[in-house]
Design a protein around this motif. Structure first.
Motif, PDB file in Angstrom:
ATOM      1  N   ASP A 154      67.140 -65.475 -24.759  1.00 27.39           N
ATOM      2  CA  ASP A 154      65.838 -64.809 -24.820  1.00 27.39           C
ATOM      3  C   ASP A 154      65.649 -64.085 -26.153  1.00 27.39           C
ATOM      4  OD1 ASP A 154      64.781 -65.513 -22.259  1.00 27.39           O
ATOM      5  OD2 ASP A 154      66.201 -64.111 -21.356  1.00 27.39           O
ATOM      6  N   ILE A 155      66.759 -63.724 -26.792  1.00 21.77           N
ATOM      7  CA  ILE A 155      66.685 -63.081 -28.108  1.00 21.77           C
ATOM      8  C   ILE A 155      66.097 -64.052 -29.129  1.00 21.77           C
ATOM      9  CG2 ILE A 155      68.061 -62.108 -29.989  1.00 21.77           C
ATOM     10  CD1 ILE A 155      70.039 -61.118 -27.854  1.00 21.77           C
ATOM     11  N   THR A 156      66.553 -65.305 -29.103  1.00 22.78           N
ATOM     12  CA  THR A 156      66.024 -66.296 -30.050  1.00 22.78           C
ATOM     13  C   THR A 156      64.658 -66.825 -29.612  1.00 22.78           C
ATOM     14  OG1 THR A 156      67.336 -68.029 -28.947  1.00 22.78           O
ATOM     15  CG2 THR A 156      68.296 -66.972 -30.883  1.00 22.78           C
ATOM     16  N   ASP A 157      64.397 -66.884 -28.299  1.00 28.12           N
ATOM     17  CA  ASP A 157      63.070 -67.315 -27.826  1.00 28.12           C
ATOM     18  C   ASP A 157      61.978 -66.384 -28.340  1.00 28.12           C
ATOM     19  OD1 ASP A 157      64.008 -69.512 -26.471  1.00 28.12           O
ATOM     20  OD2 ASP A 157      64.051 -68.547 -24.512  1.00 28.12           O
ATOM     21  N   ALA A 158      62.295 -65.103 -28.444  1.00 23.61           N
ATOM     22  CA  ALA A 158      61.316 -64.127 -28.944  1.00 23.61           C
ATOM     23  C   ALA A 158      61.011 -64.329 -30.424  1.00 23.61           C
ATOM     24  CB  ALA A 158      61.830 -62.705 -28.705  1.00 23.61           C
ATOM     25  N   GLN A 159      61.880 -65.087 -31.113  1.00 20.98           N
ATOM     26  CA  GLN A 159      61.681 -65.365 -32.531  1.00 20.98           C
ATOM     27  C   GLN A 159      60.987 -66.706 -32.781  1.00 20.98           C
ATOM     28  OE1 GLN A 159      65.458 -64.827 -34.753  1.00 20.98           O
ATOM     29  NE2 GLN A 159      66.229 -63.789 -32.940  1.00 20.98           N
ATOM     30  N   SER A 160      60.943 -67.562 -31.764  1.00 21.26           N
ATOM     31  CA  SER A 160      60.458 -68.929 -31.930  1.00 21.26           C
ATOM     32  C   SER A 160      59.117 -69.136 -31.234  1.00 21.26           C
ATOM     33  CB  SER A 160      61.484 -69.923 -31.361  1.00 21.26           C
ATOM     34  OG  SER A 160      60.978 -71.231 -31.381  1.00 21.26           O
ATOM     35  N   SER A 161      58.221 -69.843 -31.901  1.00 22.32           N
ATOM     36  CA  SER A 161      56.888 -70.085 -31.337  1.00 22.32           C
ATOM     37  C   SER A 161      56.855 -71.281 -30.393  1.00 22.32           C
ATOM     38  CB  SER A 161      55.876 -70.315 -32.465  1.00 22.32           C
ATOM     39  OG  SER A 161      56.235 -71.472 -33.222  1.00 22.32           O
ATOM     40  N   GLN A 162      57.993 -71.960 -30.194  1.00 23.06           N
ATOM     41  CA  GLN A 162      57.966 -73.130 -29.318  1.00 23.06           C
ATOM     42  C   GLN A 162      59.344 -73.446 -28.743  1.00 23.06           C
ATOM     43  OE1 GLN A 162      59.473 -76.279 -30.058  1.00 23.06           O
ATOM     44  NE2 GLN A 162      60.288 -75.683 -32.052  1.00 23.06           N
ATOM     45  N   THR A 163      59.330 -74.161 -27.628  1.00 24.88           N
ATOM     46  CA  THR A 163      60.522 -74.777 -27.053  1.00 24.88           C
ATOM     47  C   THR A 163      60.173 -76.224 -26.747  1.00 24.88           C
ATOM     48  OG1 THR A 163      61.465 -72.758 -26.095  1.00 24.88           O
ATOM     49  CG2 THR A 163      62.071 -74.842 -25.050  1.00 24.88           C
ATOM     50  N   ALA A 164      60.946 -77.142 -27.320  1.00 22.33           N
ATOM     51  CA  ALA A 164      60.685 -78.582 -27.151  1.00 22.33           C
ATOM     52  C   ALA A 164      59.240 -78.925 -27.530  1.00 22.33           C
ATOM     53  CB  ALA A 164      60.991 -79.029 -25.720  1.00 22.33           C
ATOM     54  N   PHE A 165      58.727 -78.242 -28.552  1.00 28.21           N
ATOM     55  CA  PHE A 165      57.358 -78.440 -29.051  1.00 28.21           C
ATOM     56  C   PHE A 165      56.294 -78.173 -27.995  1.00 28.21           C
ATOM     57  CE2 PHE A 165      59.916 -80.422 -32.266  1.00 28.21           C
ATOM     58  CZ  PHE A 165      59.303 -80.002 -33.432  1.00 28.21           C
ATOM     59  N   ARG A 166      56.656 -77.333 -27.035  1.00 30.47           N
ATOM     60  CA  ARG A 166      55.645 -76.678 -26.207  1.00 30.47           C
ATOM     61  C   ARG A 166      55.502 -75.277 -26.791  1.00 30.47           C
ATOM     62  NH1 ARG A 166      53.638 -78.904 -21.754  1.00 30.47           N
ATOM     63  NH2 ARG A 166      54.747 -80.574 -20.674  1.00 30.47           N
ATOM     64  N   TYR A 167      54.308 -74.931 -27.225  1.00 31.17           N
ATOM     65  CA  TYR A 167      54.116 -73.682 -27.961  1.00 31.17           C
ATOM     66  C   TYR A 167      53.876 -72.518 -27.007  1.00 31.17           C
ATOM     67  CZ  TYR A 167      54.107 -76.457 -32.155  1.00 31.17           C
ATOM     68  OH  TYR A 167      54.494 -77.296 -33.167  1.00 31.17           O
ATOM     69  N   ARG A 168      54.405 -71.373 -27.408  1.00 38.28           N
ATOM     70  CA  ARG A 168      54.346 -70.172 -26.575  1.00 38.28           C
ATOM     71  C   ARG A 168      53.642 -69.039 -27.319  1.00 38.28           C
ATOM     72  NH1 ARG A 168      60.071 -70.074 -27.631  1.00 38.28           N
ATOM     73  NH2 ARG A 168      60.484 -70.449 -25.429  1.00 38.28           N
ATOM     74  N   PRO A 169      53.180 -68.022 -26.589  1.00 36.43           N
ATOM     75  CA  PRO A 169      52.688 -66.807 -27.251  1.00 36.43           C
ATOM     76  C   PRO A 169      53.856 -66.072 -27.891  1.00 36.43           C
ATOM     77  CG  PRO A 169      52.822 -66.488 -24.872  1.00 36.43           C
ATOM     78  CD  PRO A 169      53.100 -67.931 -25.120  1.00 36.43           C
ATOM     79  N   ILE A 170      53.603 -65.461 -29.014  1.00 32.54           N
ATOM     80  CA  ILE A 170      54.659 -64.749 -29.739  1.00 32.54           C
ATOM     81  C   ILE A 170      54.059 -63.507 -30.379  1.00 32.54           C
ATOM     82  CG2 ILE A 170      54.297 -66.113 -31.849  1.00 32.54           C
ATOM     83  CD1 ILE A 170      57.341 -65.983 -32.297  1.00 32.54           C
TER      84      ILE A 170
END
Length: 306
Positions: A154-170
């Motif tokens: 979750d530490i790195t997820d908060a730094q990344s705008s996507q997972t598997a090119f599904r984009y997330r709010p950041i």
């Protein structure tokens, strides 16, 4: 000449259709759909089977895009719950049927009701925003106990705008950047509709992971998410529970400023010291792991009530 162009277009179209048909047979039933606020969410009223390691399990979603069981929705009334759980695939229960998930075990033992807003791949911010959508839509105005499970990724997820090119709010500069511009919308809907498009970006993700390294010691982005949650939420009791953290990183997190404002604790459940609680050779909790998490929560909240 025009006939040749026409034949080429028809050939491309038929080839595309054929590829889509073949890929649709190879891929499992889709679980997710694009969402302009949380990035992606469960498809509602959906039933799909999955396999994790050698274990088959079923994922059923209800009308609110929450994971549920075969018989009925987890809740009889939309706002009838005492606890809210936020998290990612661990909290969602990847690898197990929902009847064995920690929150249902916790509910049964404590005679309480809870609701779970975890989705695989979610950041803490995404899980919170999914929760916020739900309580706003259903006018759940009474504060509940908000429990946030944080895994080291979750530490790195908060730094990344996507997972598997599904984009997330950041969160950028204290403001949330939502995946709602025209590019995100086109990409999101195409990813949901086209198996070929999905296949391309699924393979591109493997290359992306090799070439993008995030700082797992940088706590600032996830602290920003947690501070936003604390300031934005209607809930006045918030708890943060760590899992999968080594001793050094766990202590660094517990000594951070956010844990001076919100009650934090470490479950100390990691693959290194609790291998029997994890699916063999994999990172997620097995049935025993979920039982251990439920017992941790029971002990925590029984002590709180005494």
């Amino acid at each position: 000449m025009k006939n040749n162009y026409f034949l080429i277009l028809i050939s491309f179209f038929l080839t595309f259709v054929l590829i889509e048909i073949v890929l649709s047979k190879l891929y499992k039933k889709r679980l997710y759909e694009f969402d302009t606020i949380v990035g992606w969410d469960l498809r509602k009223n959906n039933i799909a089977s999955r396999k994790y390691a050698n274990m088959k399990y079923t994922i059923i979603s209800d009308n609110y895009k929450l994971r549920t069981n075969k018989a009925k929705n987890i809740l009889n009334e939309t706002c009838d719950f005492d606890y809210i759980f936020l998290g990612d695939s661990f909290v969602f229960g990847v690898g197990i049927d929902i009847e064995n998930r920690f929150d249902l075990l916790f509910n049964k033992k404590m005679t309480v009701k809870s609701i779970n807003f975890a989705v695989p791949g979610y950041s803490i911010l995404q899980s919170y925003l999914k929760q916020k959508k739900y309580i706003t839509k259903n006018k759940c105005i009474n504060p509940k106990k908000l429990i946030i499970f944080i895994y080291k990724n979750d530490i790195t997820d908060a730094q990344s705008s996507q997972t598997a090119f599904r984009y997330r709010p950041i969160i950028i500069d204290k403001k949330i950047k939502f995946p709602n511009n025209i590019y995100y919308k086109i990409h999101g809907y195409l990813r949901d509709l086209s198996y070929g498009y999905f296949y391309f970006f699924s393979n591109l993700e493997k290359f992306y992971k090799k070439n993008n390294i995030f700082n797992s010691d940088n706590l600032l982005p996830i602290v920003n998410e947690l501070e936003y949650i604390q300031q934005d939420t209607i809930h006045n009791e918030i708890y943060i529970f760590l899992h999968g953290f080594d001793k050094e990183l766990g202590n660094k997190f517990l000594n951070n400023k956010i844990c001076q404002k919100i009650e934090c604790d470490n479950t100390n459940i990691t693959f290194k010291n609790n291998q029997k609680s994890f699916v063999s050779g994999h990172s997620h909790w097995n049935i025993l792991g979920h039982k251990n998490i439920s017992e941790f929560l029971i002990d925590k909240f029984i002590n709180h009530s005494n």
